[in-house]
Design an enzyme around this catalytic site. Structure first.
Site, PDB file in Angstrom:
ATOM      1  N   SER A  87       0.868  -1.188   0.000  1.00  0.00           N
ATOM      2  CA  SER A  87       0.000   0.000   0.000  1.00  0.00           C
ATOM      3  C   SER A  87       0.899   1.230   0.000  1.00  0.00           C
ATOM      4  O   SER A  87       2.101   1.120   0.227  1.00  0.00           O
ATOM      5  CB  SER A  87      -0.864   0.029   1.265  1.00  0.00           C
ATOM      6  OG  SER A  87      -0.100   0.476   2.376  1.00  0.00           O
ATOM      7  N   ASP A  88       0.336   2.400  -0.241  1.00  0.00           N
ATOM      8  CA  ASP A  88       1.126   3.606   0.012  1.00  0.00           C
ATOM      9  C   ASP A  88       1.001   3.917   1.506  1.00  0.00           C
ATOM     10  O   ASP A  88       0.228   3.278   2.232  1.00  0.00           O
ATOM     11  CB  ASP A  88       0.672   4.781  -0.864  1.00  0.00           C
ATOM     12  CG  ASP A  88       1.791   5.822  -1.005  1.00  0.00           C
ATOM     13  OD1 ASP A  88       2.727   5.814  -0.173  1.00  0.00           O
ATOM     14  OD2 ASP A  88       1.733   6.658  -1.917  1.00  0.00           O
ATOM     15  N   TRP A  89       1.769   4.867   1.962  1.00  0.00           N
ATOM     16  CA  TRP A  89       1.830   5.193   3.395  1.00  0.00           C
ATOM     17  C   TRP A  89       0.416   5.502   3.921  1.00  0.00           C
ATOM     18  O   TRP A  89      -0.167   6.526   3.555  1.00  0.00           O
ATOM     19  CB  TRP A  89       2.760   6.392   3.596  1.00  0.00           C
ATOM     20  CG  TRP A  89       2.943   6.807   5.018  1.00  0.00           C
ATOM     21  CD1 TRP A  89       2.006   7.361   5.839  1.00  0.00           C
ATOM     22  CD2 TRP A  89       4.132   6.709   5.798  1.00  0.00           C
ATOM     23  NE1 TRP A  89       2.541   7.614   7.074  1.00  0.00           N
ATOM     24  CE2 TRP A  89       3.859   7.225   7.078  1.00  0.00           C
ATOM     25  CE3 TRP A  89       5.431   6.236   5.541  1.00  0.00           C
ATOM     26  CZ2 TRP A  89       4.798   7.295   8.094  1.00  0.00           C
ATOM     27  CZ3 TRP A  89       6.376   6.306   6.553  1.00  0.00           C
ATOM     28  CH2 TRP A  89       6.067   6.826   7.816  1.00  0.00           C
TER      29      TRP A  89
END
Ligand code: BGC
Length: 743
Positions: A276-278
């Protein structure tokens, strides 16, 4: 048992043993590990945490198997300490992966990716990524979150700096080269790091160029424009992918089964890791897509996101979700399999530790040279009236002015957390060091930073300029004005730079403007005013020496724009491969040319802006040289191409000037009539060639029906018979064309 049954059983056994013999030994090891893992340990592998400020909590998390990868830990000693706990004290002794955003360099900083793309030279991108990998891996980083291969057609978006620009083909080539550079020949070699193709997908289409904003992208456009660089990254071996923050057509990428399962896994058969992104899983709550963190974890796991980066959804809720039957444990096993596969591919089970070697890997002579070469190739010459550049031997003094003339930090650009500005060589330093015996250098910044509105310094810069033969005005944007969450609605030169240029111009001295920026800026008036313009993006550690060599003629500009430069922000999105309209611009009448009281019907009804016309300031692919290139007629090996044949297009390029130089020869094609409206032109190939002064080189490109294929409404890609136009040209808006037919 009858003989027949025995034979069948024997055959079955043979098949089964044959299969298991054939099964990849790594997959077998993974099977074995997964069979020993508790659900909690599996979920631990899917949890990624930041190392920053977490040292104490982290040791327990690692020992308990609650974390599988750590980002932002960059101290080799700590890396080894945590790794030791993982491989010696955790129950299953599974190593950790250490990750970091190493985007355009770790210590030795290369030009921002948009600048690297302006080189149109995959070797530049590959060498930049290789140097980054060598430096970063020396502290134990084995996974970078790069390359960013989001197509971006909006210079307001700050992350355009991190992209390879507007074109799927150019982005595919440069992105794939970066993947190869990061990963090297073998991912398990200690100097190699896993690449991450990000952000999947459509992030660059954020509405109004505002970061994290919504996107609405029809599936056809996803397939035509946004997917190709990601497919190219897979072909280049990209070990990992990252979800984007944005929602696409209402579904946040981290919750999209269509993107992550249907396209990535089923269609593309991807077996790498999807992270996932942050916090992007958790952010499905403010998106209004999930009510709480538990639902976010459920949706992301079902959508196929293997690792939750800093979202805490998996670690807090996945066990419960599996136990309640909301998430099938099979999905967890698939994710863990992908993660363990990456750890095996990186050779972490055999070599978990990093050799603590201090700073030996940083700023080596060869890395600095490569960074300088890259910076040279990233600069685009936009204007050169009266051949002001390169400076002639008659120039005895130069005024070095402007807010970017001596800013060690700003020339590095965005997204280089580990850079040390004190290692940057600025234009002023380089001109003094490398050319100070040849010319007198008069330095006066004038403005201390790009947004500086205090005009007091300008008069000092003007006074300096009066004493010099030529003015070198280093303009642009500070690094902090581009990158993540650094969108701008006004993309002109900030602060009082325009006023400063006008005052410098008044001296009557030739003005060379060098723009160092993270995006295309709207600089139409400035370009008119300056005698010569070099667009340098943010060129990294060695931007200064690179620019000095270009200004004094030791190097020749060869960069070409990887993105269209608008005249005004209101033209955005403006990109060369737009669709054909039913009323293309004709007889353009600009706003000041409309007679007072003119009738509504008097100026026609075609597609353009009254104040900007129908052309950008500079088109995609544009860039001049100190020499001139003449393009001959384009010749085709045949006028018709069969569905299974090849067509060769050739063109003679003659260097008609006085310098041996490189030219990026570009191949564009238009499908004249399609069952869907087609772009006016599409880049299908390019070749950067060096041609000696006076020499002619024949450049050829091969075209097959596959190159002409496009996506149809039934979501299938196929070529359509019909007529095409082809250009071999110096940029996207010039050149002579030839026609051919696909049969
Ligand atoms: C960015 C990613 C980056 C991640 C980790 C996010 O804010 O969008 O591109 O890799 O942070 O630092």
């Amino acid at each position: 048992m009858k003989i027949k049954d025995i034979i069948i059983l024997a055959l079955l056994l043979a098949v089964i043993t044959g299969c298991s013999e054939k099964k990849d030994p790594v997959e077998q090891k993974i099977d074995q590990l997964i069979s020993q893992m508790t659900l909690k340990e599996k979920i631990g592998q899917m949890n990624q945490l930041t190392g920053i400020g977490m040292a104490d909590d982290m040791t327990n998390a690692v020992r308990n198997g609650d974390v599988g990868s750590i980002l932002n830990e960059i101290d080799a000693v700590t890396v080894n300490k945590l790794q030791k706990i993982a491989v010696e004290e955790s129950r299953l002794k599974i190593p950790l992966i250490f990750a970091r955003d190493v985007i355009h360099g770790y210590k030795t900083i290369f030009p921002i990716p948009l600048g690297q793309a302006a080189s149109w030279n995959p070797a530049v991108a590959e060498s930049g990524a290789r140097v980054a990998a060598e430096e970063a891996s020396s502290v134990g980083i084995r996974w970078t979150f790069a390359p960013m291969i989001d197509i971006s057609r909006d210079p307001r978006w700050g992350r355009i700096a991190e992209s390879c620009g507007e074109d799927p083909y150019l982005t595919s080539v440069i992105g794939a080269a970066m993947v190869k550079g990061f990963q090297g020949d073998t991912l398990s070699a200690p100097g190699s790091i896993a690449a991450c193709a990000k952000h999947f997908v459509g992030y660059g289409a954020s509405e109004s160029g505002k970061d994290y904003n919504t996107t609405w992208i029809p599936e056809l456009q996803l397939r035509e424009v946004y997917f190709p660089p990601f497919q190219a990254a897979i072909e280049a071996g990209a070990a990992t992918f990252m979800c984007s923050f944005n929602d696409i057509n209402g579904v946040p990428a981290s919750g999209s089964t269509f993107l992550n399962r249907q396209v990535l896994r089923k269609e593309w058969k991807y077996d790498g890791v999807l992270v996932s992104d942050w916090g992007s899983i958790e952010q499905m709550i403010p998106h209004g897509f999930c009510a709480d963190l538990k639902e976010a974890g459920e949706k992301a796991a079902i959508a196929g996101v293997d690792i939750d980066m800093m979202g805490y959804a998996y670690i807090n809720h996945l066990e419960e979700l599996v136990k309640s039957g909301a998430v099938n444990e099979k999905l967890i096993d698939e994710a863990v399999r992908n993660i363990l596969r990456l750890k095996f591919r990186l050779g972490l089970f055999e070599n978990p530790y990093v050799k603590e070697q201090g700073r030996d890997a940083f700023y080596t002579e060869s890395s600095l040279q490569k960074a300088k070469d890259a910076a040279i190739e990233s600069v685009v010459l936009l204007k050169n009236d009266n051949d002001v550049l390169p400076l002639s031997n008659n120039i005895k003094s130069v005024a070095v002015v402007g807010p970017l003339s001596d800013s060690q930090a700003d020339q590095l650009g965005t997204w280089c957390f580990d850079a040390e500005p004190e290692h940057s060589v600025t234009p002023l330093t380089a001109i003094r060091n490398d050319y100070g015996t040849q010319v007198r250098v008069i330095a006066e910044e004038g403005l201390t930073y790009s947004r500086d509105k205090n005009a007091n310094g300008i008069s000092k810069a003007v006074a300096a300029a009066r004493n010099a033969d030529v003015i070198l005005f280093f303009a642009g944007e500070e690094a902090v004005l581009s990158g993540e969450a650094r969108s701008r609605a006004d993309i002109s030169l900030p602060g009082k730079q325009m006023e400063m240029l006008a005052a410098l111009k008044q001296t009557g001295k030739p003005v060379v403007m060098i723009v160092m920026a993270g995006r295309p800026l709207t600089i139409e008036k400035e370009v008119e005013m300056a005698d010569a313009v070099l667009y340098a993006f943010h060129g990294g550690t060695m931007a200064g020496p690179a620019l000095a060599d270009l200004i004094f003629g030791k190097a020749i500009p060869s960069g070409k724009l990887p993105v269209t430069m608008p005249r005004m922000v209101g033209q955005v999105p403006v990109y060369y491969s737009h669709k054909m309209t039913g009323r293309p611009a004709q007889n353009i009448t600009l706003i000041d040319d409309i007679e007072v009281g003119a009738k509504q019907t008097s100026i026609g009804f075609t597609s353009y802006h009254l104040d900007a016309g129908d052309s950008p300031l500079f088109p995609f692919g544009y860039g001049l040289s100190y020499t001139t290139f003449k393009y001959g007629d384009v010749k085709l090996s045949a006028t018709a191409l069969g569905m299974n044949d090849e067509l060769t297009a050739t063109c003679d390029i003659t260097n008609t000037g006085n310098y041996t130089a490189s030219e990026v020869v570009q191949l564009y094609i238009r499908d004249k009539v399609g069952s869907l409206v087609r772009p006016v032109k599409e880049l299908k190939g390019f070749d950067k060639v060096q041609v000696e002064a006076g020499q002619t080189k024949t450049i050829s490109f091969t075209i097959t029906a596959n190159d002409l294929a496009f996506w149809h409404e039934d979501m299938a890609k196929r070529p359509e018979a019909g007529d095409f136009t082809l250009w071999i040209a110096t940029d996207s808006s010039s050149g002579t064309s030839v026609d051919f037919t696909l049969r």
